[in-house]
Structure formats: C-alpha cells, structure tokens
Design a protein around this motif. Structure first.
Motif, mmCIF file in Angstrom:
data_model
loop_
_atom_site.group_PDB
_atom_site.id
_atom_site.type_symbol
_atom_site.label_atom_id
_atom_site.label_comp_id
_atom_site.label_asym_id
_atom_site.label_seq_id
_atom_site.Cartn_x
_atom_site.Cartn_y
_atom_site.Cartn_z
ATOM 1 N N THR A 1 17.275 -1.227 -1.068
ATOM 2 C CA THR A 1 15.909 -1.585 -0.697
ATOM 3 C C THR A 1 15.017 -1.453 -1.927
ATOM 4 O OG1 THR A 1 14.075 -1.107 0.791
ATOM 5 C CG2 THR A 1 15.364 0.762 0.058
ATOM 6 N N ARG A 2 13.866 -2.061 -1.859
ATOM 7 C CA ARG A 2 12.909 -1.940 -2.962
ATOM 8 C C ARG A 2 12.017 -0.713 -2.788
ATOM 9 N NH1 ARG A 2 9.982 -7.422 -4.026
ATOM 10 N NH2 ARG A 2 9.421 -6.247 -5.877
ATOM 11 N N MET A 3 12.190 -0.011 -1.695
ATOM 12 C CA MET A 3 11.369 1.172 -1.399
ATOM 13 C C MET A 3 11.848 2.348 -2.247
ATOM 14 S SD MET A 3 8.930 2.451 0.623
ATOM 15 C CE MET A 3 8.734 1.130 1.774
ATOM 16 N N ASP A 4 10.894 3.076 -2.846
ATOM 17 C CA ASP A 4 11.249 4.298 -3.558
ATOM 18 C C ASP A 4 10.714 5.498 -2.764
ATOM 19 O OD1 ASP A 4 8.543 4.232 -4.058
ATOM 20 O OD2 ASP A 4 8.708 4.097 -6.225
ATOM 21 N N HIS A 5 10.996 6.692 -3.239
ATOM 22 C CA HIS A 5 10.671 7.897 -2.488
ATOM 23 C C HIS A 5 9.165 8.130 -2.379
ATOM 24 C CE1 HIS A 5 14.822 9.019 -2.006
ATOM 25 N NE2 HIS A 5 15.024 8.757 -3.300
ATOM 26 N N LEU A 6 8.417 7.812 -3.416
ATOM 27 C CA LEU A 6 6.973 7.991 -3.356
ATOM 28 C C LEU A 6 6.351 7.040 -2.340
ATOM 29 C CD1 LEU A 6 4.419 9.330 -4.405
ATOM 30 C CD2 LEU A 6 4.334 7.620 -6.221
ATOM 31 N N ARG A 7 6.798 5.799 -2.342
ATOM 32 C CA ARG A 7 6.289 4.845 -1.349
ATOM 33 C C ARG A 7 6.701 5.257 0.059
ATOM 34 N NH1 ARG A 7 7.632 -0.796 -4.431
ATOM 35 N NH2 ARG A 7 6.003 -0.631 -6.003
ATOM 36 N N ALA A 8 7.880 5.792 0.197
ATOM 37 C CA ALA A 8 8.329 6.251 1.519
ATOM 38 C C ALA A 8 7.433 7.383 2.027
ATOM 39 C CB ALA A 8 9.776 6.708 1.454
ATOM 40 N N ALA A 9 7.040 8.272 1.140
ATOM 41 C CA ALA A 9 6.120 9.346 1.537
ATOM 42 C C ALA A 9 4.768 8.762 1.955
ATOM 43 C CB ALA A 9 5.941 10.335 0.394
ATOM 44 N N ARG A 10 4.326 7.738 1.267
ATOM 45 C CA ARG A 10 3.062 7.089 1.635
ATOM 46 C C ARG A 10 3.174 6.401 2.991
ATOM 47 N NH1 ARG A 10 1.920 4.621 -4.346
ATOM 48 N NH2 ARG A 10 1.142 6.563 -5.277
ATOM 49 N N VAL A 11 4.308 5.790 3.253
ATOM 50 C CA VAL A 11 4.519 5.150 4.559
ATOM 51 C C VAL A 11 4.527 6.218 5.660
ATOM 52 C CG1 VAL A 11 6.175 3.856 5.962
ATOM 53 C CG2 VAL A 11 5.706 3.144 3.621
ATOM 54 N N ALA A 12 5.118 7.362 5.382
ATOM 55 C CA ALA A 12 5.125 8.449 6.366
ATOM 56 C C ALA A 12 3.708 8.910 6.681
ATOM 57 C CB ALA A 12 5.964 9.619 5.847
ATOM 58 N N MET A 13 2.879 9.026 5.653
ATOM 59 C CA MET A 13 1.486 9.418 5.884
ATOM 60 C C MET A 13 0.717 8.325 6.625
ATOM 61 S SD MET A 13 0.938 12.464 4.875
ATOM 62 C CE MET A 13 2.565 12.831 5.477
ATOM 63 N N PHE A 14 1.009 7.074 6.314
ATOM 64 C CA PHE A 14 0.383 5.952 7.013
ATOM 65 C C PHE A 14 0.779 5.969 8.488
ATOM 66 C CE2 PHE A 14 0.397 1.128 7.686
ATOM 67 C CZ PHE A 14 -0.959 1.076 7.965
ATOM 68 N N ALA A 15 2.039 6.263 8.770
ATOM 69 C CA ALA A 15 2.503 6.339 10.151
ATOM 70 C C ALA A 15 1.805 7.474 10.899
ATOM 71 C CB ALA A 15 4.018 6.527 10.190
ATOM 72 N N LYS A 16 1.644 8.598 10.234
ATOM 73 C CA LYS A 16 0.953 9.737 10.857
ATOM 74 C C LYS A 16 -0.493 9.375 11.155
ATOM 75 C CE LYS A 16 0.720 14.520 11.080
ATOM 76 N NZ LYS A 16 1.652 15.284 11.855
ATOM 77 N N ALA A 17 -1.164 8.735 10.207
ATOM 78 C CA ALA A 17 -2.548 8.322 10.420
ATOM 79 C C ALA A 17 -2.648 7.296 11.545
ATOM 80 C CB ALA A 17 -3.129 7.751 9.129
ATOM 81 N N CYS A 18 -1.703 6.373 11.603
ATOM 82 C CA CYS A 18 -1.715 5.353 12.662
ATOM 83 C C CYS A 18 -1.463 5.964 14.032
ATOM 84 C CB CYS A 18 -0.692 4.262 12.359
ATOM 85 S SG CYS A 18 -1.222 3.122 11.071
ATOM 86 N N SER A 19 -0.637 6.997 14.100
ATOM 87 C CA SER A 19 -0.409 7.629 15.397
ATOM 88 C C SER A 19 -1.681 8.303 15.898
ATOM 89 C CB SER A 19 0.752 8.615 15.335
ATOM 90 O OG SER A 19 0.446 9.717 14.515
ATOM 91 N N LEU A 20 -2.380 8.986 15.021
ATOM 92 C CA LEU A 20 -3.635 9.628 15.425
ATOM 93 C C LEU A 20 -4.714 8.600 15.746
ATOM 94 C CD1 LEU A 20 -3.656 12.578 12.881
ATOM 95 C CD2 LEU A 20 -3.228 12.700 15.345
ATOM 96 N N CYS A 21 -4.811 7.559 14.940
ATOM 97 C CA CYS A 21 -5.791 6.501 15.209
ATOM 98 C C CYS A 21 -5.445 5.740 16.480
ATOM 99 C CB CYS A 21 -5.881 5.535 14.030
ATOM 100 S SG CYS A 21 -6.707 6.235 12.602
ATOM 101 N N GLY A 22 -4.165 5.498 16.713
ATOM 102 C CA GLY A 22 -3.751 4.824 17.937
ATOM 103 C C GLY A 22 -4.142 5.624 19.174
ATOM 104 N N ALA A 23 -3.982 6.941 19.114
ATOM 105 C CA ALA A 23 -4.391 7.790 20.234
ATOM 106 C C ALA A 23 -5.905 7.762 20.417
ATOM 107 C CB ALA A 23 -3.916 9.225 20.004
ATOM 108 N N ALA A 24 -6.643 7.837 19.312
ATOM 109 C CA ALA A 24 -8.109 7.810 19.400
ATOM 110 C C ALA A 24 -8.609 6.467 19.926
ATOM 111 C CB ALA A 24 -8.718 8.111 18.032
ATOM 112 N N PHE A 25 -8.044 5.382 19.421
ATOM 113 C CA PHE A 25 -8.448 4.056 19.903
ATOM 114 C C PHE A 25 -8.086 3.862 21.369
ATOM 115 C CE2 PHE A 25 -8.245 2.274 15.366
ATOM 116 C CZ PHE A 25 -9.620 2.331 15.228
ATOM 117 N N THR A 26 -6.965 4.395 21.799
ATOM 118 C CA THR A 26 -6.586 4.303 23.207
ATOM 119 C C THR A 26 -7.630 4.986 24.087
ATOM 120 O OG1 THR A 26 -4.242 4.215 22.658
ATOM 121 C CG2 THR A 26 -4.801 4.889 24.891
ATOM 122 N N GLY A 27 -8.056 6.165 23.691
ATOM 123 C CA GLY A 27 -9.097 6.862 24.448
ATOM 124 C C GLY A 27 -10.416 6.107 24.456
ATOM 125 N N TYR A 28 -10.793 5.566 23.305
ATOM 126 C CA TYR A 28 -12.058 4.840 23.208
ATOM 127 C C TYR A 28 -12.048 3.575 24.066
ATOM 128 C CZ TYR A 28 -15.845 2.028 21.340
ATOM 129 O OH TYR A 28 -16.961 1.237 21.227
#
Length: 151
Positions: free
Chosen positions: A68-95
């Motif tokens: 894959t073209r993904m490296d470890h630093l980008r993978a860590a960024r994707v993990a943080m993006f996923a965490k942020a999206c899970s929290l935002c998804g929950a907040a948007f669902t409530g709103y």
C-alpha cells in the motif's frame, strides 16, 4: 490509542441532543422559526464517510502487511480522523434528532415536513459516519506482537 467506547458516544449524542432540543425549542418559541437544515447536509456527511472508509482500507492493508502507499504516520492520522469522526457522528446524530423532534411538533406544515425529512436524512448519514468511523478505528489497531518481553 484506545477505541472510542459506546458509553462516550451515547453520552455525547444524548447531551448534544438534549441541549440542542432545549435551544431549538426556545428559539422556535421566541422567534417562530426553526434553524434551517440544508438539503445537502446528508450528502456532505456521506462523502466524509466514504473518504474515511477508503483511507481505512489502506490502513487495513498496511496492518495486514500487504502493499500500500500508506505509511505509519499517515495511518496514525487516519486513526485520529476516525476517532474525530466517531465523536462528530454521535454529536451530529443528537443534533439532527433534536431537529426532527422540534419539527415533529407541527408536522402538518409543509415547511416543517421538509425540515423533518432533511434533518432525518442528515441524522441517518451521521449514524453511517459513526458506524464507518468505528469500523476504521478497529482496522487501525495493530496486531498483537508475538515477541516476548526481554528479560
């Protein structure tokens, strides 16, 4: 990084939903209007979910040892993006659930019916974003190490 717990997600959705419902009800009572929801809101959330899913697939390939073209630093960024999206998804669902609840009070009005439909569509898209984010968080976990601790 730990995965996002369902208690955190549920708490976020409930708190944001309750505060939004109170605020939207007060605003509607005082001004007689509701805060509009754009018809394309669901589309934006769906696009973010698709992008996250595609990034997550690359991370999954990396953790499985495939090329894959993904490296470890980008993978860590994707993990943080996923965490942020899970929290935002929950907040948007409530709103958006609060938006539907406020519009439901007078659903016979055509404008509020459209408002409820677009708010409901955005709420469903927020739930999809939340689900995709949780899947990608799972994919971002590292496999357990087989090497024992040095003595």
């Amino acid at each position: 990084m730990r995965g996002t717990s369902w208690q955190t997600l549920l708490g976020t959705a409930v708190v944001v939903g309750a505060v939004s419902y109170l605020g939207l009800t007060v605003l509607e009572t005082r001004s007689g209007t509701v805060v509009p929801v754009a018809a394309q809101t669901w589309l934006v959330l769906a696009v973010v979910a698709v992008v996250l899913l595609l990034l997550g697939r690359s991370v999954r390939r990396l953790t499985e040892g495939r090329t894959t073209r993904m490296d470890h630093l980008r993978a860590a960024r994707v993990a943080m993006f996923a965490k942020a999206c899970s929290l935002c998804g929950a907040a948007f669902t409530g709103y958006f659930a609060a938006q539907v609840a406020v519009a439901w009070t007078n659903i016979s009005a055509p404008a509020l019916r459209d408002h409820a439909v677009w708010s409901g569509a955005a709420g469903v898209a927020a739930l999809v974003l939340l689900a995709v984010a949780l899947v990608v968080e799972h994919w971002c976990r590292l496999p357990p190490e087989d090497d024992p601790e040095p003595a």
